[in-house]
Design a protein around this motif. Structure first.
Motif, PDB file in Angstrom:
ATOM      1  N   ILE A 121      26.068 -15.903  -0.092  1.00  0.00           N
ATOM      2  CA  ILE A 121      24.741 -15.965   0.662  1.00  0.00           C
ATOM      3  C   ILE A 121      24.921 -16.390   2.256  1.00  0.00           C
ATOM      4  N   SER A 122      26.088 -17.302   2.724  1.00  0.00           N
ATOM      5  CA  SER A 122      25.954 -17.903   3.843  1.00  0.00           C
ATOM      6  C   SER A 122      26.668 -16.587   4.806  1.00  0.00           C
ATOM      7  N   LEU A 123      27.450 -15.819   4.178  1.00  0.00           N
ATOM      8  CA  LEU A 123      28.047 -14.761   4.908  1.00  0.00           C
ATOM      9  C   LEU A 123      27.190 -13.338   5.078  1.00  0.00           C
ATOM     10  N   ALA A 124      26.043 -13.401   4.502  1.00  0.00           N
ATOM     11  CA  ALA A 124      25.267 -12.319   4.262  1.00  0.00           C
ATOM     12  C   ALA A 124      25.082 -11.718   5.828  1.00  0.00           C
ATOM     13  N   GLN A 125      24.742 -12.590   6.987  1.00  0.00           N
ATOM     14  CA  GLN A 125      24.441 -11.722   8.106  1.00  0.00           C
ATOM     15  C   GLN A 125      25.704 -11.556   8.739  1.00  0.00           C
ATOM     16  N   ASP A 126      26.987 -12.242   8.558  1.00  0.00           N
ATOM     17  CA  ASP A 126      28.134 -11.754   9.047  1.00  0.00           C
ATOM     18  C   ASP A 126      28.548 -10.314   8.584  1.00  0.00           C
ATOM     19  N   ILE A 127      28.405 -10.269   7.352  1.00  0.00           N
ATOM     20  CA  ILE A 127      28.916  -8.922   6.705  1.00  0.00           C
ATOM     21  C   ILE A 127      27.868  -7.990   7.105  1.00  0.00           C
ATOM     22  N   LYS A 128      26.332  -8.054   7.423  1.00  0.00           N
ATOM     23  CA  LYS A 128      25.785  -7.046   7.708  1.00  0.00           C
ATOM     24  C   LYS A 128      26.375  -6.466   9.110  1.00  0.00           C
ATOM     25  N   ARG A 129      26.742  -7.406  10.072  1.00  0.00           N
ATOM     26  CA  ARG A 129      27.529  -7.292  11.251  1.00  0.00           C
ATOM     27  C   ARG A 129      28.753  -6.463  11.334  1.00  0.00           C
ATOM     28  N   ALA A 130      29.446  -6.759  10.156  1.00  0.00           N
ATOM     29  CA  ALA A 130      30.721  -6.081  10.068  1.00  0.00           C
ATOM     30  C   ALA A 130      30.621  -4.636   9.442  1.00  0.00           C
ATOM     31  N   LEU A 131      29.388  -4.287   8.981  1.00  0.00           N
ATOM     32  CA  LEU A 131      29.250  -2.874   8.455  1.00  0.00           C
ATOM     33  C   LEU A 131      28.906  -1.996   9.357  1.00  0.00           C
ATOM     34  N   VAL A 132      29.034  -0.653   9.338  1.00  0.00           N
ATOM     35  CA  VAL A 132      28.497   0.354  10.216  1.00  0.00           C
ATOM     36  C   VAL A 132      26.958   0.511   9.696  1.00  0.00           C
ATOM     37  N   PRO A 133      26.068   1.060  10.181  1.00  0.00           N
ATOM     38  CA  PRO A 133      24.974   1.343   9.828  1.00  0.00           C
ATOM     39  C   PRO A 133      25.050   2.347   8.530  1.00  0.00           C
ATOM     40  N   GLY A 134      24.460   2.018   7.467  1.00  0.00           N
ATOM     41  CA  GLY A 134      24.671   2.843   6.161  1.00  0.00           C
ATOM     42  C   GLY A 134      25.824   2.587   5.422  1.00  0.00           C
ATOM     43  N   GLY A 135      26.482   1.570   5.827  1.00  0.00           N
ATOM     44  CA  GLY A 135      27.880   0.927   5.100  1.00  0.00           C
ATOM     45  C   GLY A 135      27.430   0.284   3.948  1.00  0.00           C
ATOM     46  N   THR A 136      28.321   0.077   2.934  1.00  0.00           N
ATOM     47  CA  THR A 136      28.374  -0.386   1.647  1.00  0.00           C
ATOM     48  C   THR A 136      29.000  -1.638   1.529  1.00  0.00           C
ATOM     49  N   VAL A 137      28.533  -2.594   0.918  1.00  0.00           N
ATOM     50  CA  VAL A 137      29.184  -3.835   0.487  1.00  0.00           C
ATOM     51  C   VAL A 137      29.159  -3.873  -1.255  1.00  0.00           C
ATOM     52  N   ILE A 138      30.148  -4.601  -1.587  1.00  0.00           N
ATOM     53  CA  ILE A 138      30.528  -4.752  -3.127  1.00  0.00           C
ATOM     54  C   ILE A 138      30.566  -6.098  -3.218  1.00  0.00           C
ATOM     55  N   LEU A 139      29.495  -6.779  -3.651  1.00  0.00           N
ATOM     56  CA  LEU A 139      29.454  -8.195  -3.985  1.00  0.00           C
ATOM     57  C   LEU A 139      29.877  -8.738  -5.470  1.00  0.00           C
ATOM     58  N   SER A 140      30.686  -9.826  -5.500  1.00  0.00           N
ATOM     59  CA  SER A 140      31.109 -10.333  -6.839  1.00  0.00           C
ATOM     60  C   SER A 140      31.463 -11.775  -6.744  1.00  0.00           C
ATOM     61  N   GLY A 141      31.565 -12.158  -7.911  1.00  0.00           N
ATOM     62  CA  GLY A 141      32.011 -13.784  -7.996  1.00  0.00           C
ATOM     63  C   GLY A 141      30.998 -14.537  -8.410  1.00  0.00           C
ATOM     64  N   LEU A 142      29.845 -13.848  -8.964  1.00  0.00           N
ATOM     65  CA  LEU A 142      28.477 -14.781  -9.085  1.00  0.00           C
ATOM     66  C   LEU A 142      28.172 -14.486 -10.529  1.00  0.00           C
ATOM     67  N   LEU A 143      27.794 -15.230 -11.143  1.00  0.00           N
ATOM     68  CA  LEU A 143      27.110 -15.533 -12.442  1.00  0.00           C
ATOM     69  C   LEU A 143      25.752 -14.452 -12.514  1.00  0.00           C
ATOM     70  N   ARG A 144      25.467 -13.849 -13.549  1.00  0.00           N
ATOM     71  CA  ARG A 144      24.240 -13.292 -13.668  1.00  0.00           C
ATOM     72  C   ARG A 144      23.052 -14.087 -13.399  1.00  0.00           C
ATOM     73  N   THR A 145      23.188 -15.303 -13.718  1.00  0.00           N
ATOM     74  CA  THR A 145      22.015 -16.417 -13.272  1.00  0.00           C
ATOM     75  C   THR A 145      21.920 -16.717 -11.698  1.00  0.00           C
ATOM     76  N   GLN A 146      22.922 -16.195 -11.233  1.00  0.00           N
ATOM     77  CA  GLN A 146      22.975 -16.263  -9.598  1.00  0.00           C
ATOM     78  C   GLN A 146      22.688 -15.306  -8.845  1.00  0.00           C
ATOM     79  N   GLU A 147      22.514 -14.009  -9.663  1.00  0.00           N
ATOM     80  CA  GLU A 147      22.171 -12.727  -9.018  1.00  0.00           C
ATOM     81  C   GLU A 147      21.057 -12.639  -8.115  1.00  0.00           C
ATOM     82  N   ARG A 148      20.060 -13.167  -8.744  1.00  0.00           N
ATOM     83  CA  ARG A 148      18.679 -13.098  -8.072  1.00  0.00           C
ATOM     84  C   ARG A 148      18.806 -13.845  -6.718  1.00  0.00           C
ATOM     85  N   MET A 149      19.320 -14.897  -6.387  1.00  0.00           N
ATOM     86  CA  MET A 149      19.365 -15.581  -5.113  1.00  0.00           C
ATOM     87  C   MET A 149      20.266 -15.248  -4.114  1.00  0.00           C
ATOM     88  N   VAL A 150      21.521 -14.498  -4.835  1.00  0.00           N
ATOM     89  CA  VAL A 150      22.293 -13.608  -3.723  1.00  0.00           C
ATOM     90  C   VAL A 150      21.671 -12.455  -3.442  1.00  0.00           C
TER      91      VAL A 150
END
Length: 288
Positions: free
Chosen positions: A231-260
């Motif tokens: 969550i805290s890195l969301a903006q930094d990851i966006k800046r690190a990606l090209v427009p239309g780029g892809t991010v694969i996120l994990s390390g989260l429980l299903r119960t945490q999926e909504r907030m991430v």
């Protein structure tokens, strides 16, 4: 002062209780580096199991305190005075995820001919390929590269380096991995050499390291860490990606999926797919 005696803490309970306890471990400020897994032990009886391997007495006490607040049965076992981590890893079976076959040195004599074979020695690092989050990332990546290639890839929280190495072995011209743990960076570099993969790894917190910044933007970012850092890195990851780029996120429980997911949707990302394995979730999102 006495030396710490290695222990294994096991907690069993229903799925909701086990997931809530695992979520509490993730969100406890004193347990950010705690090593644990959660899996379904008995589907018919709805028994889920948490295995934790504290490395200090303080961590052991913290885990016990957290687990005591949930409806789970906790047992603690003293591990033998031996290299228990190496012994445990030596018994792990190989893992197949899509085209990827992840194995340890003890399985090197029985490799399939039609897969991308990755030899990963974990040591003290996370990421043997057995954990639901790592498998989810490999499966998601395998699906993506059926349709396109990714020239530049960043792996945030690389652990053993498995994901960056997988990218380097499947056509990425640049694969960079970061980790906040120095031993993990050393292990990742060793694994890259073993696999003859052109992947580079640096010790860094966040995305500010010069090697990471100088090579941005990336076509694909892996981030297999924990829910709060995602969550805290969301903006930094966006800046690190090209427009239309892809991010694969994990390390989260299903119960945490909504907030991430909310943290990324609010920044314009679109969800492309998600993978659930045991109690864990993997999200594939695209930058606008």
């Amino acid at each position: 002062m006495t030396d710490y005696t290695p222990q294994q803490i096991v907690a069993r309970g229903g799925r909701l209780d086990a997931e809530a306890a695992a979520d509490a471990i993730d969100n406890h400020p004193g347990l950010e580096g705690a090593t644990y897994s959660i899996l379904e032990e008995d589907e018919d009886k709805n028994i889920w199991r948490i295995d934790a391997f504290p490395t200090t007495q303080q961590e052991s006490d913290g885990l016990a305190s957290v687990l005591a607040g949930y409806k789970v049965k906790v047992t603690t076992e003293v591990l033998a005075d031996a290299d228990w981590l190496a012994m445990a890893l030596s018994g792990l079976p190989p893992v197949k995820a899509g085209r990827f076959f992840v194995y340890g040195m003890h399985d090197r004599g029985r490799l399939p001919a039609s897969t991308v074979n990755l030899r990963i020695e974990a040591g003290a690092a996370f990421g043997t390929g057995h954990h639901g989050t790592t498998v989810g990332c490999l499966q998601a990546y395998d699906r993506l590269i059926k349709a396109r290639s990714f020239k530049k890839v960043l792996d945030v929280g690389a652990g053993t380096g498995l994901l960056a190495i997988a990218a380097a072995r499947t056509g990425s011209k640049l694969a960079v991995g970061t980790d906040i743990d120095k031993p993990s960076v050393r292990i990742a570099r060793e694994n890259a050499l073993v696999n003859q993969a052109n992947a580079k790894f640096v010790h860094a917190s966040g995305l500010g390291h010069r090697l990471v910044a100088d090579n941005a933007p990336y076509d694909l970012v892996f981030a297999n860490i924990l829910a709060r850092p995602l969550i805290s890195l969301a903006q930094d990851i966006k800046r690190a990606l090209v427009p239309g780029g892809t991010v694969i996120l994990s390390g989260l429980l299903r119960t945490q999926e909504r907030m991430v997911k909310a943290a990324y949707l609010s920044r314009g990302f679109r969800v492309k797919t998600r993978i659930h394995r045991d109690a864990w979730a993997t999200l594939v999102l695209q930058r606008p």
